[in-house]
Design a protein around this motif. Structure first.
Motif, PDB file in Angstrom:
ATOM      1  N   GLN A 220       0.824  -1.207   0.000  1.00 52.75           N
ATOM      2  CA  GLN A 220       0.000   0.000   0.000  1.00 52.75           C
ATOM      3  C   GLN A 220       0.871   1.275   0.000  1.00 52.75           C
ATOM      4  O   GLN A 220       0.550   2.283  -0.663  1.00 52.75           O
ATOM      5  N   LYS A 221       1.955   1.183   0.754  1.00 53.18           N
ATOM      6  CA  LYS A 221       2.874   2.325   0.757  1.00 53.18           C
ATOM      7  C   LYS A 221       3.478   2.525  -0.635  1.00 53.18           C
ATOM      8  O   LYS A 221       3.596   3.653  -1.132  1.00 53.18           O
TER       9      LYS A 221
ATOM     10  N   SER B  62       1.012   4.026  -2.832  1.00 49.03           N
ATOM     11  CA  SER B  62       0.921   5.486  -2.649  1.00 49.03           C
ATOM     12  C   SER B  62       2.058   6.208  -3.377  1.00 49.03           C
ATOM     13  O   SER B  62       1.853   7.252  -4.033  1.00 49.03           O
TER      14      SER B  62
ATOM     15  N   GLN C 237       1.339   5.956  -6.979  1.00 47.65           N
ATOM     16  CA  GLN C 237       0.299   6.901  -7.384  1.00 47.65           C
ATOM     17  C   GLN C 237       0.863   8.315  -7.559  1.00 47.65           C
ATOM     18  O   GLN C 237       0.488   9.060  -8.471  1.00 47.65           O
ATOM     19  N   SER C 238       1.777   8.581  -6.658  1.00 48.66           N
ATOM     20  CA  SER C 238       2.432   9.898  -6.775  1.00 48.66           C
ATOM     21  C   SER C 238       3.223   9.984  -8.062  1.00 48.66           C
ATOM     22  O   SER C 238       3.213  11.009  -8.774  1.00 48.66           O
TER      23      SER C 238
END
Length: 342
Positions: free
Chosen positions: A94-95, A98, A101-102
């Motif tokens: 999940q990290k 993220s 996604q960035s």
């Protein structure tokens, strides 16, 4: 003077046969009680042994199930460890998502690869959760089986306790039965002894104090010459007359003794020890038996019940006088009547 000594010898009372009969009766009672006790112990021991075997088998099953439960718990712990590891991996993913996604926001290139990594991680986590769920289900089944076995074990223990209680009650009942049996036997023996005494007293009055007829202990004795001619087994007229008196006393005795008392009149034939020389009888066994049977058959013809009579031949092997003279031979040739139990 010689005649007086002979009469004193004839009236000597021999208590030994009565003593032997009493001991035989006591021995039969003891053997019967021991047999009842041993049979009860045998069946009780077999029942307890079967229950011990069942308990041992159940204990083995419980040990096996306990081992399986330990293995399943170890598997569960390992599965939980894997879940924790996958959860950490998911957090990392999940990290990473993220971060990706960035990066996607910054640059659309490489977004497909990141999505693939996230999907793969999620699938791995789902697979581990399924494994953990199956392990938990198996542990629950094992717990239910162990509970059922414990209930069965408790039921068996209750049954064993009840069986032991019944065993104690059975032993108490056996002891009480033995005590009652002893009392009943003693009463029957006492009653039979009373009737025997009355019967022989009545015979003594009926037959009188004639030569060749006497009472020896608990037996009424006829010298063979009173009933039979020498070497013969056919009753002579004088003997039939004496047996008529005996038959009358016996039929009266049958009416007096209660039917539940198991008594018989035993007729014993005896000879002296000199070998018989006769074409009709090849041994003293045959002569003594034939004479006893002749007496029994005559008494039956006079109305005595055959169920109350026993004939036995002893030959020359039960003498009452060991001397080698005519007087001893005459005393040993005899018919004995004894009132006894079946």
């Amino acid at each position: 003077m010689a005649f007086a000594r002979a009469r004193r010898t004839q009236r000597t009372i021999d208590y030994w046969p009565g003593f032997v009969d009493a001991l035989s009766t006591m021995l039969l009672v003891i053997i019967f009680l021991l047999s009842v006790f041993m049979m009860a112990q045998f069946f009780l021991a077999r029942e307890v042994t079967g229950k011990d075997t069942a308990l041992t088998k159940l204990n083995h099953q419980i040990e096996e199930l306990t081992s399986l439960l330990a293995l399943e718990r170890a598997g569960k712990a390992e599965a939980e460890s894997n879940v924790a590891s996958l959860s950490a991996t998911l957090d990392t993913a999940q990290k990473d998502k993220s971060k990706l996604q960035s990066l996607i926001d910054a640059n659309g290139a490489g977004s497909a690869a990141a999505d693939a990594r996230v999907t793969a991680a999620q699938q791995q986590i789902d697979a581990e959760k399924q494994v953990s769920a199956r392990a938990l289900a198996q542990v629950e089944i094992l717990n239910q089986q162990i509970s059922a076995l414990r209930r069965q074990l408790a039921a068996l223990e209750d049954a064993l306790s009840a069986s032991e209680s019944r065993d104690r009650e059975s032993q108490a009942k056996i002891a009480d039965l033995g005590s009652r049996l002893n009392v009943a036997l003693a009463q029957k023996v006492q009653e039979l002894s009373r009737y025997r005494s009355d019967f022989f007293g009545r015979l003594r009055e009926i037959l009188g104090d004639r030569p060749g007829v006497r009472v020896v202990g608990d037996r009424f004795v006829f010298q063979s010459e009173v009933l039979f001619d020498t070497g013969q087994a056919a009753l002579n007229p004088a003997g039939k007359t004496e047996l008529d008196k005996l038959a009358s006393a016996l039929t009266e005795l049958e009416r007096e003794i209660p039917p539940e008392i198991p008594w018989v009149m035993r007729v014993d034939g005896h000879t002296d020890k000199r070998p018989i020389q006769s074409a009709q009888f090849h041994s003293n066994w045959e002569l003594s038996s034939a004479r006893a049977i002749a007496v029994v058959q005559y008494l039956i013809s006079k109305g005595v019940s055959p169920q109350r009579l026993v004939a036995a031949g002893f030959g020359e092997f039960q003498p009452i006088d060991q001397a080698d003279n005519e007087d001893a031979y005459r005393r040993n040739r005899r018919i004995e009547l004894k009132l006894t139990e079946k």
